[in-house]
Design an enzyme around this catalytic site. Structure first.
Site, PDB file in Angstrom:
ATOM      1  NE  ARG A  34      43.598  47.406  35.706  1.00  0.00           N
ATOM      2  CZ  ARG A  34      43.527  46.086  35.679  1.00  0.00           C
ATOM      3  NH1 ARG A  34      44.296  45.406  34.864  1.00  0.00           N
ATOM      4  NH2 ARG A  34      42.697  45.453  36.471  1.00  0.00           N
ATOM      5  CE  LYS A 205      32.116  28.284  41.678  1.00  0.00           C
ATOM      6  NZ  LYS A 205      33.547  27.902  41.652  1.00  0.00           N
ATOM      7  N   GLY A 361      34.805  42.894  40.114  1.00  0.00           N
ATOM      8  CA  GLY A 361      34.794  42.833  38.658  1.00  0.00           C
ATOM      9  C   GLY A 361      33.440  42.952  37.977  1.00  0.00           C
ATOM     10  N   GLY A 384      39.954  41.920  43.353  1.00  0.00           N
ATOM     11  CA  GLY A 384      40.412  41.025  44.423  1.00  0.00           C
ATOM     12  C   GLY A 384      40.809  41.799  45.671  1.00  0.00           C
TER      13      GLY A 384
END
Ligand code: AMP
Length: 403
Positions: A34, A205, A361, A384
């Site tokens: 980053r 999920k 991710g 996200g």
């Protein structure tokens, strides 16, 4: 030439929101991706004859300190990255021990062209995450130009990521290179996808990925569903899935999705077969099974060879590819073949001219693990934020600059 590239920062004091939320262990940075990602934006300002004030969050100090009284603000201090940042930039970086207040204001005011100041962790002030306007105004006063280069927090309406932008006129705020790259790649897929457009959605999920799948029904030609989430679809349709992952409260959602897709002419591809295991373990016994007849005591941990072949065929025929989530438990060698084959197919399609975006991710971790990160068109760094973008939501960090 991009808007940021065209901008001249001569004599500007650029207040840049970066994402320096880097992993630190025993005081050392273990992955500086980053920091390196932010360097071109910082250097552009410096090379133009401007100075730079960097602001970032690191971790979740207020929440963590409330839970663990032994933690102190020093455990969350960005002072730990100053030396590393100075080395990476090739310029000595100054530090202000609070992101607002007299020290930050004095040091920012004294900055000369070519100099860089890093502010202390924004989230040591609870106002940051609340999107407090007074706090944002105080930050804004430090610079003459606002640059947002933190895509990973673009889905948050925090003071430094969104609220602050209102204090700068339109010609004094912009994205940096990181944000520009992310937004361009995401918009290319979301708004201008060349067809056929396949979305490959995997992971654990159904509940995490429902909104993205629903939104993609408007634009995708094909949606591939793999990973643990696929088994809920099989059980919802009456199949036996043994001990595979399943969300029993999502049967209706799964069936609804299949119906909606059919009505809109979107092809949903579920895996025909699986590599099944007798326990969730790297050393488990394995065999192949079709997904409607997984024996009790066994669980599907990777897509099987028939599913892989079918998925590869769809992917290699596509012109636009979005990939979010692995096809199986790729962290274990016995269950990585499906995810690896998908990565190879994405590469092959990209080689033939398709545009491929890998985001979220675990699929990013997978392409890195298999060495495909530089073989796809774009790897998104904002898990996200990317997910919310593809769910069709307006990201506050993007809207604040674009408006
Ligand atoms: P997500 O964060 O939802 O994208 O899920 C990623 C995680 O799902 C990875 O850690 C995978 O190991 C896991 N996963 C993928 N497929 C399966 C599966 N069939 N059973 C259990 N876990 C899975």
């Amino acid at each position: 030439m991009s808007k940021f590239e065209q901008q001249n920062f001569n004599k500007e004091k650029a207040l840049i929101r970066v994402d320096f939320n880097v992993p630190v262990k025993d005081g050392k940075i273990t992955d500086d991706t980053r920091i390196r990602a932010a360097l071109p934006t910082i250097k552009k300002v410096l090379n133009d004859g401007g100075s730079v004030i960097l602001m970032s969050h690191w971790g979740r100090p207020i929440k963590d300190m409330a839970k663990k009284p032994e933690l102190t603000p020093a455990d969350f201090s960005l002072s730990r990255i100053v030396a590393h940042l100075s080395g990476a930039l090739g310029t000595e970086v100054q530090f202000a021990a609070d992101c607002i207040g007299a020290e930050a204001a004095d040091k920012a005011a004294a900055l000369q062209p070519g100099q860089v100041l890093l502010l202390e962790n924004l989230r040591l002030h609870k106002e940051e995450e609340k999107g407090d306007e007074a706090f944002a105004r105080e930050l804004a006063q430090l610079g003459t130009f606002y640059i947002n280069d933190a895509f990973g927090t673009a889905h948050r309406a925090h003071s430094s990521t969104a609220v602050i932008a209102q204090f700068f006129p339109d010609d004094k705020k912009s994205f940096g290179y990181v944000m520009e790259g992310e937004v361009n790649a995401a918009e290319k897929v979301m708004k201008n996808a060349e067809k056929p457009f396949v979305a490959i959605i995997g992971g654990a999920k159904v509940s995490d990925k429902i909104l993205i799948i629903e939104n993609l029904l408007d634009s995708a030609t094909d949606i591939i569903i793999g990973g643990g989430m696929a088994y809920t679809f099989f059980k919802a349709q009456g199949g036996s899935i043994g001990n595979s992952l399943c969300e029993d409260d999502r049967f209706e959602t799964a069936l609804n999705l299949l119906e909606k897709a059919k009505a809109r002419g979107v092809n949903i591809h579920l895996p025909e077969d699986s590599v099944i295991a007798d326990k969730f373990d790297a050393a488990a016994n394995t065999q192949l099974s079709d997904n409607n007849n997984i024996p009790d005591g066994w669980m599907g941990l990777d897509i099987g060879p028939q599913a892989t072949e079918a998925f590869v065929k769809v992917i290699t025929a596509s012109r636009t590819i979005l990939w979010n989530g692995p096809m199986g438990v790729f962290e274990m060698e016995k269950f990585q073949a499906g995810t690896k084959a998908v990565a190879e197919a994405v590469k092959a399609a990209t080689d033939k001219g398709a545009f491929s975006l890998v985001g979220g991710g675990d699929s990013v971790a997978a392409v890195n693990k298999f060495g495909f990160a530089d073989k796809v068109s774009y790897v998104s760094t904002g898990g996200g934020a990317m997910l919310e973008f593809f769910e069709g939501k307006e990201l506050p960090g993007i809207a604040a600059i674009k408006k």
